[in-house]
Write an enzyme that holds these catalytic residues in place. Structure first.
Site, short mmCIF file in Angstrom:
data_model
loop_
_atom_site.label_atom_id
_atom_site.label_comp_id
_atom_site.label_asym_id
_atom_site.label_seq_id
_atom_site.Cartn_x
_atom_site.Cartn_y
_atom_site.Cartn_z
N HIS A 254 0.84 -1.19 0.00
CA HIS A 254 0.00 0.00 0.00
C HIS A 254 0.88 1.25 0.00
CE1 HIS A 254 -2.92 2.99 1.30
NE2 HIS A 254 -3.87 2.13 0.92
N GLU B 5 -3.48 2.24 -7.42
CA GLU B 5 -3.81 3.38 -6.57
C GLU B 5 -2.90 4.54 -6.94
OE1 GLU B 5 -3.09 2.94 -2.38
OE2 GLU B 5 -1.18 1.98 -2.68
#
Length: 192
Positions: free
Chosen positions: A95, A164
């Site tokens: 992430h 992302e």
């Protein structure tokens, strides 16, 4: 292939009561959802406190991260084996918030291997920062090549790629379909 919806709760909610309330509202919200898989990734402390009930077939449990070792003297770390024993099926790896704290592609690769070894599905996050937008292809390819080093084609079948764009997270700049479509095509081309 059915759509996959992943909800990363990050460092929220603060109490078990709030976590159960949020989880129950998600369960209620997906009752009529068809042909989709929903993964809830709560903080580690709430993983074994959520009651899936009848929605177990529609709702999966995921973790927000893990360590690459199964056991040992690694204070504060959570192993993939612990996650599997807690009922997780998925683990978010790489992430942008973890990368911002110093997580490298080499560390991400170790985590992916450990997750796959324990028969969990890694969700590999890739994305570019604002200053990398002009070199997006090189940035994403580097994250994929280094992050997936020594991962077999068979293992790739159990892998999810989550794009992302870091420049759009919490900045007020939204990522349009026109921004995402070329990246999705580029990612597809990378794998096929």
């Amino acid at each position: 292939m059915k759509p996959l919806i992943v909800a990363n709760w990050k460092c929220n909610p603060i109490t078990l009561q709030e976590a159960k309330k949020l989880f129950n509202s998600v369960k209620k919200g997906i009752k009529n959802l068809k042909n989709s898989e929903v993964v809830i990734c709560p903080p580690f402390v709430w993983l074994s406190n959520l009651d899936f009930g009848e929605e177990k077939s529609k709702l999966q449990l995921g973790a927000q991260d893990c360590f690459w070792e199964e056991r040992g003297a690694f204070t504060g770390e959570i192993s993939p084996l612990m996650l599997k024993n807690s009922g997780c099926q998925y683990v978010i790896i790489g992430h942008s918030e973890k990368r911002a704290l110093g997580e490298t592609n080499e560390i991400i690769n170790k985590k992916i291997k450990a997750v796959l070894k324990n028969r969990l599905k890694p969700i590999l996050c890739v994305g570019e920062k604002e200053e990398e937008k002009e070199q997006i292809k090189e940035t994403l390819e580097s994250q994929l090549i280094d992050g997936l080093k020594e991962i077999s084609p068979e293992q790739m079948n159990n892998l999810v790629i989550a794009y992302e764009p870091v420049w759009a997270i919490g900045t007020g700049n939204f990522c349009s379909v026109d921004d995402v479509l070329p990246v999705c095509l580029m990612l597809r081309k990378f794998f096929f």
